[in-house]
Design an enzyme around this catalytic site. Structure first.
Site, PDB file in Angstrom:
ATOM      1  N   TYR A 142      -1.407   5.793  25.078  1.00  0.00           N
ATOM      2  CA  TYR A 142      -2.104   7.200  24.365  1.00  0.00           C
ATOM      3  C   TYR A 142      -3.472   7.205  24.699  1.00  0.00           C
ATOM      4  O   TYR A 142      -4.167   8.177  25.360  1.00  0.00           O
ATOM      5  CB  TYR A 142      -1.697   7.290  23.047  1.00  0.00           C
ATOM      6  CG  TYR A 142      -2.156   8.535  22.316  1.00  0.00           C
ATOM      7  CD1 TYR A 142      -1.543   9.794  22.688  1.00  0.00           C
ATOM      8  CD2 TYR A 142      -3.525   8.644  21.716  1.00  0.00           C
ATOM      9  CE1 TYR A 142      -1.910  10.978  22.287  1.00  0.00           C
ATOM     10  CE2 TYR A 142      -3.615   9.760  21.040  1.00  0.00           C
ATOM     11  CZ  TYR A 142      -3.062  11.024  21.098  1.00  0.00           C
ATOM     12  OH  TYR A 142      -3.747  11.963  20.639  1.00  0.00           O
ATOM     13  N   LYS A 146      -5.452   9.608  27.144  1.00  0.00           N
ATOM     14  CA  LYS A 146      -6.664  10.313  26.746  1.00  0.00           C
ATOM     15  C   LYS A 146      -8.079  10.172  27.045  1.00  0.00           C
ATOM     16  O   LYS A 146      -8.964  11.229  27.487  1.00  0.00           O
ATOM     17  CB  LYS A 146      -6.808  10.472  25.006  1.00  0.00           C
ATOM     18  CG  LYS A 146      -5.323  10.880  24.158  1.00  0.00           C
ATOM     19  CD  LYS A 146      -5.368  12.411  24.666  1.00  0.00           C
ATOM     20  CE  LYS A 146      -4.282  13.144  24.026  1.00  0.00           C
ATOM     21  NZ  LYS A 146      -4.054  14.419  24.133  1.00  0.00           N
TER      22      LYS A 146
HETATM   23  P1  NDP Z   1       2.733  18.241  18.105  1.00  0.00           P
HETATM   24  O1  NDP Z   1       3.592  17.121  18.385  1.00  0.00           O
HETATM   25  O2  NDP Z   1       2.714  18.886  16.430  1.00  0.00           O
HETATM   26  O3  NDP Z   1       2.721  19.226  19.003  1.00  0.00           O
HETATM   27  C1  NDP Z   1       2.749  19.058  20.259  1.00  0.00           C
HETATM   28  C2  NDP Z   1       3.537  20.388  21.101  1.00  0.00           C
HETATM   29  O4  NDP Z   1       3.506  19.801  22.618  1.00  0.00           O
HETATM   30  C3  NDP Z   1       4.961  20.353  20.488  1.00  0.00           C
HETATM   31  O5  NDP Z   1       5.095  21.882  20.516  1.00  0.00           O
HETATM   32  C4  NDP Z   1       5.882  19.734  21.800  1.00  0.00           C
HETATM   33  O6  NDP Z   1       6.931  20.197  21.883  1.00  0.00           O
HETATM   34  C5  NDP Z   1       4.840  20.038  22.828  1.00  0.00           C
HETATM   35  N1  NDP Z   1       5.410  19.421  24.174  1.00  0.00           N
HETATM   36  C6  NDP Z   1       5.411  17.888  24.187  1.00  0.00           C
HETATM   37  N2  NDP Z   1       5.691  17.661  25.319  1.00  0.00           N
HETATM   38  C7  NDP Z   1       5.652  18.673  26.254  1.00  0.00           C
HETATM   39  C8  NDP Z   1       5.900  18.978  27.367  1.00  0.00           C
HETATM   40  N3  NDP Z   1       6.240  17.838  28.349  1.00  0.00           N
HETATM   41  N4  NDP Z   1       5.698  20.399  28.075  1.00  0.00           N
HETATM   42  C9  NDP Z   1       5.503  21.208  27.062  1.00  0.00           C
HETATM   43  N5  NDP Z   1       5.187  21.160  25.968  1.00  0.00           N
HETATM   44  C10 NDP Z   1       5.344  19.603  25.428  1.00  0.00           C
HETATM   45  O7  NDP Z   1       1.036  17.656  18.231  1.00  0.00           O
HETATM   46  P2  NDP Z   1      -0.357  17.933  17.732  1.00  0.00           P
HETATM   47  O8  NDP Z   1      -0.339  19.410  17.418  1.00  0.00           O
HETATM   48  O9  NDP Z   1      -0.691  17.072  16.734  1.00  0.00           O
HETATM   49  O10 NDP Z   1      -1.181  17.703  18.991  1.00  0.00           O
HETATM   50  C11 NDP Z   1      -1.522  18.520  20.064  1.00  0.00           C
HETATM   51  C12 NDP Z   1      -2.463  17.862  20.939  1.00  0.00           C
HETATM   52  O11 NDP Z   1      -3.683  17.489  20.136  1.00  0.00           O
HETATM   53  C13 NDP Z   1      -1.941  16.680  21.587  1.00  0.00           C
HETATM   54  O12 NDP Z   1      -2.576  16.600  23.002  1.00  0.00           O
HETATM   55  C14 NDP Z   1      -2.664  15.608  20.792  1.00  0.00           C
HETATM   56  O13 NDP Z   1      -2.502  14.461  21.590  1.00  0.00           O
HETATM   57  C15 NDP Z   1      -3.668  16.139  20.392  1.00  0.00           C
HETATM   58  N6  NDP Z   1      -4.333  15.155  19.252  1.00  0.00           N
HETATM   59  C16 NDP Z   1      -3.829  15.504  18.178  1.00  0.00           C
HETATM   60  C17 NDP Z   1      -4.217  14.614  16.956  1.00  0.00           C
HETATM   61  C18 NDP Z   1      -3.755  14.961  15.543  1.00  0.00           C
HETATM   62  O14 NDP Z   1      -4.428  14.270  14.659  1.00  0.00           O
HETATM   63  N7  NDP Z   1      -2.576  15.673  15.360  1.00  0.00           N
HETATM   64  C19 NDP Z   1      -5.728  13.946  17.140  1.00  0.00           C
HETATM   65  C20 NDP Z   1      -6.131  14.139  18.444  1.00  0.00           C
HETATM   66  C21 NDP Z   1      -5.433  14.797  19.572  1.00  0.00           C
HETATM   67  P3  NDP Z   1       8.181  19.542  21.029  1.00  0.00           P
HETATM   68  O15 NDP Z   1       7.771  19.360  19.751  1.00  0.00           O
HETATM   69  O16 NDP Z   1       9.498  19.982  21.435  1.00  0.00           O
HETATM   70  O17 NDP Z   1       8.007  17.887  21.686  1.00  0.00           O
END
Ligand code: NDP
Length: 252
Positions: A142, A146
């Site tokens: 991860y 990032k």
């Molecule tokens: P979530 O898991 O809540 O949401 C991620 C979304 O991306 C889901 O709807 C998921 O679908 C979708 N997704 C995953 N794989 C794919 C793919 N191959 N193609 C298309 N869509 C995909 O995550 P967050 O909202 O927490 O995170 C969003 C972003 O923010 C990410 O990049 C994460 O790394 C980053 N981030 C989050 C933090 C946090 O504290 N939450 C902190 C720092 C960064 P499905 O559920 O069906 O897998």
């Protein structure tokens, strides 16, 4: 509020969490928003539509781009995954999966949509992480992915700037999404965990998806027309707080 009236914005991984907050914020600011995700979130607003997308797949990215049409003003590369594993336990398949979604995904989506991105006023915002700057335990894939997103952002800003496309990244800290709630809810000591988490943050609390969305809206807007190649940390000052042994900390 920014004004995105007449702008089409694409948000990957916009079905839930941070991506959904970004899709809602851009739509509230007047954009027509296309949400690309593995599954249909169902409950979309008037200015939002869903198109199936797997950011790991070039054919899916190209089909998605075709469904978007031309004149894309904003691309938010948000889709991401995370898992915990030691280097010894981690498989190469897991490593490759993290890279395919988190790092190759933003590159592939930018490539697929490049000819459709507005020239002279296009904006790409990649969602990185404070884990691209530091790391939590068991997060080698991860954190590496990032960190790569932050490097990719600089490279895209350099390469696409002459085409009038700006590229920036947001590096969120602990944001209260379903992903993170699961960490806390599984603990017997949930209340202690929440209190200790708040203490890590000089602002006294963790972040909300809307906090990330507000920063994305700024970076995508004309107000940021001279901002490109930057990684904006949104973490309540967590990463600039130097650690002390608890016994020496005045904020124990
Ligand atoms: P979530 O898991 O809540 O949401 C991620 C979304 O991306 C889901 O709807 C998921 O679908 C979708 N997704 C995953 N794989 C794919 C793919 N191959 N193609 C298309 N869509 C995909 O995550 P967050 O909202 O927490 O995170 C969003 C972003 O923010 C990410 O990049 C994460 O790394 C980053 N981030 C989050 C933090 C946090 O504290 N939450 C902190 C720092 C960064 P499905 O559920 O069906 O897998």
């Amino acid at each position: 509020m920014s004004d995105f009236t007449g702008t089409t914005a694409v948000v990957t991984g916009g079905a839930q969490g941070i991506g959904r907050a970004i899709a809602d914020r851009l739509a509230a600011d007047g954009a027509d928003v296309i949400i690309g995700d593995l599954r249909d979130p169902g409950d979309l607003g008037d200015r939002q539509r869903y198109v199936e997308l797997d950011v790991r797949s070039e054919s899916s990215a190209n089909a998605f781009a075709g469904a978007c049409g031309d004149g894309i003003g904003v691309l938010v590369n948000n889709a991401g995954i995370m898992f915990e594993a030691s280097i010894a336990e981690q498989t190469t398949e897991q490593w490759d999966m993290a890279m395919a979604v988190n790092l190759r995904g933003p590159w592939l989506m930018t490539k697929a949509l490049l000819s459709r991105l507005s020239k002279r006023s296009g904006a790409v915002v990649n969602i990185g992480s404070i884990e691209g700057i530091g790391s939590n335990p068991l997060h080698t894939a991860y954190s590496a992915s990032k960190g790569g997103v932050h490097g990719l952002t600089a490279a895209m800003a350099v390469d696409l700037g002459p085409m009038g496309i700006r590229c920036n990244a947001v590096a969120p800290g602990w944001i209260d999404t379903a992903l993170n709630k699961a960490y806390i809810e599984r603990l017997d000591t949930r209340d202690v965990a929440l209190a200790e988490l708040a203490m890590l943050h000089p602002v006294g609390h963790v972040g909300d998806p809307a906090d990330v969305a507000a920063t994305v809206a700024f970076l995508a807007s004309e107000d940021a027309r001279f901002v490109s190649g930057q990684v904006i940390v949104v973490d309540g000052a967590r990463t600039v707080k130097l650690s002390l042994p608890p016994i020496l900390s005045p904020q124990r």
